[in-house]
Design a protein around this motif. Sequence first.
Motif, PDB file in Angstrom:
ATOM      1  N   MET A   1      11.871 -18.489 -28.283  1.00 53.87           N
ATOM      2  CA  MET A   1      11.658 -17.881 -29.589  1.00 53.87           C
ATOM      3  C   MET A   1      10.212 -17.414 -29.773  1.00 53.87           C
ATOM      4  SD  MET A   1      11.576 -21.176 -32.203  1.00 53.87           S
ATOM      5  CE  MET A   1      11.203 -20.235 -33.665  1.00 53.87           C
ATOM      6  N   ARG A   2       9.282 -17.990 -29.021  1.00 51.21           N
ATOM      7  CA  ARG A   2       7.869 -17.642 -29.174  1.00 51.21           C
ATOM      8  C   ARG A   2       7.355 -16.741 -28.054  1.00 51.21           C
ATOM      9  NH1 ARG A   2       5.976 -19.013 -34.340  1.00 51.21           N
ATOM     10  NH2 ARG A   2       6.775 -21.081 -34.902  1.00 51.21           N
ATOM     11  N   TRP A   3       8.160 -16.467 -27.048  1.00 51.94           N
ATOM     12  CA  TRP A   3       7.693 -15.759 -25.846  1.00 51.94           C
ATOM     13  C   TRP A   3       7.019 -14.426 -26.179  1.00 51.94           C
ATOM     14  CZ3 TRP A   3       6.216 -15.993 -21.060  1.00 51.94           C
ATOM     15  CH2 TRP A   3       6.349 -14.913 -20.189  1.00 51.94           C
ATOM     16  N   ASP A   4       7.714 -13.536 -26.867  1.00 50.19           N
ATOM     17  CA  ASP A   4       7.138 -12.224 -27.188  1.00 50.19           C
ATOM     18  C   ASP A   4       5.952 -12.362 -28.125  1.00 50.19           C
ATOM     19  OD1 ASP A   4       9.023 -10.870 -25.633  1.00 50.19           O
ATOM     20  OD2 ASP A   4      10.452 -10.755 -27.285  1.00 50.19           O
ATOM     21  N   GLU A   5       6.096 -13.216 -29.116  1.00 51.56           N
ATOM     22  CA  GLU A   5       5.049 -13.419 -30.123  1.00 51.56           C
ATOM     23  C   GLU A   5       3.741 -13.887 -29.495  1.00 51.56           C
ATOM     24  OE1 GLU A   5       4.419 -16.696 -33.689  1.00 51.56           O
ATOM     25  OE2 GLU A   5       6.432 -16.183 -33.028  1.00 51.56           O
ATOM     26  N   MET A   6       3.812 -14.916 -28.660  1.00 51.91           N
ATOM     27  CA  MET A   6       2.593 -15.474 -28.082  1.00 51.91           C
ATOM     28  C   MET A   6       1.957 -14.511 -27.080  1.00 51.91           C
ATOM     29  SD  MET A   6       2.565 -18.228 -29.794  1.00 51.91           S
ATOM     30  CE  MET A   6       1.536 -19.562 -29.220  1.00 51.91           C
ATOM     31  N   ARG A   7       2.773 -13.767 -26.372  1.00 53.44           N
ATOM     32  CA  ARG A   7       2.218 -12.768 -25.452  1.00 53.44           C
ATOM     33  C   ARG A   7       1.446 -11.691 -26.227  1.00 53.44           C
ATOM     34  NH1 ARG A   7       6.729 -10.161 -22.115  1.00 53.44           N
ATOM     35  NH2 ARG A   7       5.070  -9.558 -20.674  1.00 53.44           N
ATOM     36  N   LYS A   8       2.032 -11.236 -27.321  1.00 47.27           N
ATOM     37  CA  LYS A   8       1.370 -10.200 -28.121  1.00 47.27           C
ATOM     38  C   LYS A   8       0.058 -10.707 -28.701  1.00 47.27           C
ATOM     39  CE  LYS A   8       5.632  -7.843 -29.518  1.00 47.27           C
ATOM     40  NZ  LYS A   8       6.543  -7.579 -30.659  1.00 47.27           N
ATOM     41  N   VAL A   9       0.069 -11.933 -29.181  1.00 48.72           N
ATOM     42  CA  VAL A   9      -1.153 -12.497 -29.752  1.00 48.72           C
ATOM     43  C   VAL A   9      -2.274 -12.503 -28.714  1.00 48.72           C
ATOM     44  CG1 VAL A   9      -2.193 -14.662 -30.531  1.00 48.72           C
ATOM     45  CG2 VAL A   9      -0.069 -13.859 -31.562  1.00 48.72           C
ATOM     46  N   GLY A  10      -1.978 -12.966 -27.494  1.00 47.46           N
ATOM     47  CA  GLY A  10      -2.987 -12.993 -26.451  1.00 47.46           C
ATOM     48  C   GLY A  10      -3.425 -11.612 -26.026  1.00 47.46           C
ATOM     49  N   ALA A  11      -2.468 -10.684 -25.896  1.00 43.86           N
ATOM     50  CA  ALA A  11      -2.792  -9.339 -25.437  1.00 43.86           C
ATOM     51  C   ALA A  11      -3.619  -8.576 -26.462  1.00 43.86           C
ATOM     52  CB  ALA A  11      -1.506  -8.574 -25.126  1.00 43.86           C
ATOM     53  N   ILE A  12      -3.304  -8.738 -27.741  1.00 43.96           N
ATOM     54  CA  ILE A  12      -4.068  -8.052 -28.781  1.00 43.96           C
ATOM     55  C   ILE A  12      -5.484  -8.607 -28.856  1.00 43.96           C
ATOM     56  CG2 ILE A  12      -4.246  -7.722 -31.273  1.00 43.96           C
ATOM     57  CD1 ILE A  12      -1.202  -7.489 -31.341  1.00 43.96           C
ATOM     58  N   ALA A  13      -5.632  -9.918 -28.731  1.00 41.46           N
ATOM     59  CA  ALA A  13      -6.971 -10.498 -28.720  1.00 41.46           C
ATOM     60  C   ALA A  13      -7.789  -9.963 -27.549  1.00 41.46           C
ATOM     61  CB  ALA A  13      -6.874 -12.022 -28.639  1.00 41.46           C
ATOM     62  N   ARG A  14      -7.170  -9.882 -26.389  1.00 41.65           N
ATOM     63  CA  ARG A  14      -7.873  -9.336 -25.210  1.00 41.65           C
ATOM     64  C   ARG A  14      -8.271  -7.873 -25.446  1.00 41.65           C
ATOM     65  NH1 ARG A  14      -5.222  -6.735 -21.225  1.00 41.65           N
ATOM     66  NH2 ARG A  14      -3.286  -7.849 -21.713  1.00 41.65           N
ATOM     67  N   ASP A  15      -7.366  -7.091 -26.029  1.00 46.29           N
ATOM     68  CA  ASP A  15      -7.651  -5.679 -26.285  1.00 46.29           C
ATOM     69  C   ASP A  15      -8.832  -5.513 -27.235  1.00 46.29           C
ATOM     70  OD1 ASP A  15      -6.368  -2.766 -26.074  1.00 46.29           O
ATOM     71  OD2 ASP A  15      -6.984  -3.089 -28.167  1.00 46.29           O
ATOM     72  N   MET A  16      -8.893  -6.345 -28.256  1.00 45.42           N
ATOM     73  CA  MET A  16      -9.979  -6.229 -29.227  1.00 45.42           C
ATOM     74  C   MET A  16     -11.313  -6.646 -28.629  1.00 45.42           C
ATOM     75  SD  MET A  16      -7.874  -7.593 -32.563  1.00 45.42           S
ATOM     76  CE  MET A  16      -9.200  -7.338 -33.734  1.00 45.42           C
ATOM     77  N   LEU A  17     -11.300  -7.632 -27.751  1.00 40.48           N
ATOM     78  CA  LEU A  17     -12.524  -8.010 -27.052  1.00 40.48           C
ATOM     79  C   LEU A  17     -13.003  -6.868 -26.157  1.00 40.48           C
ATOM     80  CD1 LEU A  17     -11.451 -11.644 -26.187  1.00 40.48           C
ATOM     81  CD2 LEU A  17     -13.378 -11.043 -27.671  1.00 40.48           C
ATOM     82  N   CYS A  18     -12.048  -6.200 -25.525  1.00 32.41           N
ATOM     83  CA  CYS A  18     -12.412  -5.052 -24.693  1.00 32.41           C
ATOM     84  C   CYS A  18     -12.940  -3.898 -25.536  1.00 32.41           C
ATOM     85  CB  CYS A  18     -11.203  -4.598 -23.870  1.00 32.41           C
ATOM     86  SG  CYS A  18     -10.785  -5.704 -22.506  1.00 32.41           S
ATOM     87  N   GLN A  19     -12.330  -3.693 -26.703  1.00 32.44           N
ATOM     88  CA  GLN A  19     -12.845  -2.663 -27.606  1.00 32.44           C
ATOM     89  C   GLN A  19     -14.302  -2.936 -27.975  1.00 32.44           C
ATOM     90  OE1 GLN A  19     -10.558  -1.260 -31.030  1.00 32.44           O
ATOM     91  NE2 GLN A  19      -8.788  -2.405 -30.235  1.00 32.44           N
ATOM     92  N   ALA A  20     -14.579  -4.189 -28.292  1.00 35.56           N
ATOM     93  CA  ALA A  20     -15.950  -4.544 -28.674  1.00 35.56           C
ATOM     94  C   ALA A  20     -16.914  -4.298 -27.521  1.00 35.56           C
ATOM     95  CB  ALA A  20     -15.997  -6.007 -29.108  1.00 35.56           C
ATOM     96  N   ALA A  21     -16.528  -4.649 -26.301  1.00 33.78           N
ATOM     97  CA  ALA A  21     -17.392  -4.429 -25.137  1.00 33.78           C
ATOM     98  C   ALA A  21     -17.585  -2.944 -24.877  1.00 33.78           C
ATOM     99  CB  ALA A  21     -16.794  -5.110 -23.916  1.00 33.78           C
TER     100      ALA A  21
END
Length: 736
Positions: A113-133
């Motif tokens: 039940m959490r598989w897609d949700e938790m993947r998205k949370v991690g991927a979006i956080a990574r994307d935003m860190l990359c945006q900042a860099a």
Amino acid sequence: MNKPQNTIASTDRRDFLKVSLGLALTSTGSVSMMSFASATASGSLNAYVHIDTDGSITIFGPNPEVGQGVNTSLPMIVAEELDASWDDVVCKAAPVAQQYGMQFAGGSLSIPMRWDEMRKVGAIARDMLCQAAAKNWEVPKDQLVTNRSVVSHPPTGRQAPYSDLVAAASLLPVPAQDTISLKTPDQYRLLGKRVPNASAQDIATGKPIFGIDASTPGMVYASFVKCPAIGGVAKSANLTAVKSLPGVLDAFIVDGTPGPYNFDIRESFAVQSGVAIVAKNTWAAFKARDSLEVQWDLSSASTDDSDVIETQALAALASEKMQSEIERTGDVDTAFATASLTVDATYSTDFVSHAQLEPQGVLVSAATADVQVWTSSQTPVFITQNLSKLLDVTPESITVHQLRGGGGFGRRLSNEYVFEAALISRRIGAPVKLQWKREDDMAFDYFRAPTYYRLQGALDRNGKLTGWKNLVAAASADGEKANYGAGYRAFDFPGKVIPNVAIGQSFVPSKTPTGAWRAPISNVYAFAEQSFIAEMAHNADQDHRDFLLDAIGDQGWIKEGDMASLNTERARAVIETATKAAGWGRKLAEGRGLGLAFFLSHSGHIAEVAEVSVEGKRITVHDVWVAADVGQVVNLSGLENQLQGSVVDGLSTMAAQTITIKNGAIVQSNYDQYPLLRMPQSPRVHVEVVDSGYRPTGAGEPALPPLAPAVCNAVFNACGERIRALPISKAGFTIV
């Protein structure tokens, strides 16, 4: 650093974070971000990911931890997509809050039940860190790579740890979910590997992380005594004498709801009538129980007798009594009339208890409208609404702290002990730690229901299974529907695989409360079905494995896209894997046998082979091979733990565990009368993981149902005696 943080008392989380990137799913299912400033202003950190300036990355696990390992596996999913170094990760239980959705542990659903949700949370956080860099370095974002909590720009050699980027990242807008790329399995660095449980060190060193360890200033202790005959009501008691005992602060009757109550985890806030003893410590409360004398009104209590229930059920099956038809496909009458061979057998199982190691206990502060609950419930998500009705307070005034549970297996799905403690706390005007004794836990369980199946099979002249009948005698409180777990639910096999199937049921009276027990219905029905298939194969003089494979067929995925639906390719793969690993068909010494079983439970395709030896009535289970297809593996060591634990739990239950009932009261009271499997009795468990490429499903339950039939089929092959009733001690067998 990958260790858990479980706070027992309230702490100020604002002191914990200096800078954070908080990502959470909203109530609509979309991903949102809460910056540190927003989180501080709201007084709540409803986020999954927090990155501190010291480089630590806190990942919140939203679902309760009761031994199934989701406190580690759920953060692993986020860490994988985040490209976080696991050494930097701190695993922490999430607050119980609306932003986290359905916070419960049951049905082996936490991972799927959490598989897609938790993947998205991690991927979006990574994307935003990359945006900042990218913004800071003035380079294209697509030139950046991430690994081990660091963003790098290979063309220039620049690098920055996440902790240096999180402040800037927290100010960016959250990217649309459809712009985020998720990893493919070949890109995983963490998932599928063996990762130690995040709580292992704390458990091994005795840290106070369980529900039973909860404490808060000013709390008192309580014990709650209920009628031995389930559902009886307290009329009077020697309260004055009990109040005068050392350490006792108060004693009073709680009216409660008369009669046995139903297993209703979502809506009910009922409690049974009883006597509350409040004391300065647990020992004083327990000691005072010895002097308590209660007059019980038994007019609404259960009068069940487990022997009578069994006698009536078996008689109903023998007489082919049927009150309702559950399922019918094809032409069953013709299939049996024209069969070359028919087989008829009755299988049964007894009431059993959950017997989790940590008895029910909770700490509740309900003296004022500001209510707090510290609990190891499997369903904290349902506590707030029900408790607000019971206490007549707003849901917003209730805070639920989720703590680790010492086992659950479905017992902690129900929260009646929370409501008991809340009523006592409200009456006494102080925080109350209510602790059930082991005897309470066994006497007032939601038991696994007894089951009774009469199975009949029809084989044509080619030895192919063409007809199947199942008549169920189900315990029922109202005579109209089966009690929880006592009946039958539609399975793809046999209904959608065998051409001619008829399933009916009748009812026998029983008011004893039953509820979800590890792999509900599957845990008992698999024993009957898979033992019966072996019985038919033997009567037809066919190899059990070949007969089973032929019966399952090759239809493929019965219901495309439904993970709970039988996939015959996956079924055949685990059967072939398990039998190959066990050396199916090899010559064995006299008195030794192999037994096979397959079952699809909670979306997991599992096959098991047991090797046993039998001397008289003494059974040694030497080895069990488990072939499991539960889709993408998250934590390999966690998966192995759950599969091995299911085997041990299943063997323990089938050996000698039974709950007997006389005059509505439970006879067994503790482990001396309800034996658990000991280490010398445990087999070697060999795990074979079958990688089918499907999305992950749960592993806490599906390996338990095939264990009993695999062992019993092995016993038959070893000594020629067919076991059709559990526990096997009823037939005089013991596990040694």
